[in-house]
Design a protein around this motif. Structure first.
Motif, mmCIF file in Angstrom:
data_model
loop_
_atom_site.group_PDB
_atom_site.id
_atom_site.type_symbol
_atom_site.label_atom_id
_atom_site.label_comp_id
_atom_site.label_asym_id
_atom_site.label_seq_id
_atom_site.Cartn_x
_atom_site.Cartn_y
_atom_site.Cartn_z
ATOM 1 N N PHE A 106 13.084 -10.249 39.677
ATOM 2 C CA PHE A 106 11.963 -9.325 39.848
ATOM 3 C C PHE A 106 11.248 -9.710 41.133
ATOM 4 O O PHE A 106 10.921 -10.875 41.343
ATOM 5 N N ARG A 134 5.969 -8.777 33.335
ATOM 6 C CA ARG A 134 7.363 -8.394 33.112
ATOM 7 C C ARG A 134 8.030 -9.314 32.092
ATOM 8 O O ARG A 134 8.826 -8.860 31.258
ATOM 9 N N ARG A 237 15.964 -6.440 37.751
ATOM 10 C CA ARG A 237 15.454 -5.898 36.484
ATOM 11 C C ARG A 237 15.348 -4.375 36.585
ATOM 12 O O ARG A 237 14.815 -3.854 37.556
ATOM 13 N N TYR A 247 10.026 -1.689 37.942
ATOM 14 C CA TYR A 247 10.687 -2.531 36.948
ATOM 15 C C TYR A 247 11.203 -3.828 37.570
ATOM 16 O O TYR A 247 10.972 -4.907 37.055
#
Length: 267
Positions: A106, A134, A237, A247
């Motif tokens: 991420f 996240r 991700r 995301y």
């Protein structure tokens, strides 16, 4: 299964960047490698194995930034190694990390092409908060726990950040109750952590990809760009319908005038 999140930064952040900074460091990026704790045990073993294959002692830390100084023959630490061998070594390690089925990355990104609002400390805090969110989203409804490990900062910022993250995970924020995140932050030395070494390479490659995308220079940033396309992109991700922005890649702060333009880039 519990996960470890290794987090590192690349680039420079300045509230009022000059033209030199804008050109050399157009982005401040924080990358986060989410790895299953059992996979991390294997990763450590594989790191030693690959290092031996390339005759590189495990006590020598090779960072992404070493590539440039080695290429122009100004790296005494690695002067006995060929540039191509170090590239191949890093590529083999990145390939290994991205081969774990549960591994995810991420990225949070801030541009240095405009005058910014926040102090460096507050910006780091916002970047890390996005990563905590996240991790909680991924583990919500499970009995698993996420542990965050970041590369050391200066002592003052490290101490402040540990307190901030502890308070965040206990009090939550307007979006998240952090019941699946360890209530604190681990700070380690990158030369003693395989996970921090790996996220350093992943961040460096992603930074190269963004620079090539923005500057559109055909013969620059080729190695990092290829690593991103071949391996790293596969473990970003993703959300529904394989969506990446928001995301797996997020602009910080989201209310910046740059955010909308950044969102349109092809990842």
């Amino acid at each position: 299964m519990n996960i470890i999140v290794f987090s590192d930064e690349v680039g420079v952040y300045e509230k009022k960047p000059n033209e030199k900074t804008k050109k050399a460091h157009p982005f401040y990026i924080r990358g986060n490698l989410f790895i299953d704790i059992n996979d991390y045990k294997i990763m450590q073993e594989q790191f030693v194995k690959i290092s031996k294959q390339f005759n590189i002692p495990t006590n020598i830390e090779i960072k992404w930034s070493d590539l440039y100084s080695l290429k122009i023959k100004k790296n005494k630490k690695l002067e006995k190694y060929k540039y191509e061998d170090i590239e191949n070594y890093i590529a083999e390690l990145v390939k290994m990390v991205c081969g774990f089925e549960k591994a995810k990355v991420f990225f949070t990104v801030t541009c240095n092409t405009i005058n910014n609002t926040y102090t460096k400390y507050n910006l780091i805090k916002f970047h890390i908060q996005e990563s905590f969110q996240r991790a909680q989203m991924d583990l919500d409804g499970t009995e698993e726990l996420a542990f965050f490990v970041i590369d050391e900062l200066n002592k003052e910022d490290s101490d402040r950040l540990k307190i901030t993250c502890h308070e965040l995970t206990i009090e939550g924020d307007c979006y998240i109750n952090y019941k699946n995140v360890y209530q604190g932050l681990f700070i380690d030395k990158s030369d003693q952590s395989v996970g921090l070494k790996m996220i350093d390479y992943i961040c460096g490659a992603f930074n190269s990809y963004l620079k090539k995308l923005v500057f559109n220079k055909e013969n620059n940033y080729l190695f990092g760009n290829q690593l991103y396309k071949d391996y790293i992109r596969n473990i970003i991700r993703k959300g529904d319908f394989d969506g990446i922005y928001g995301y797996g890649i997020k602009y910080v702060p989201s209310n910046s005038p740059v955010s909308g333009r950044f969102k349109k880039l092809t990842f």
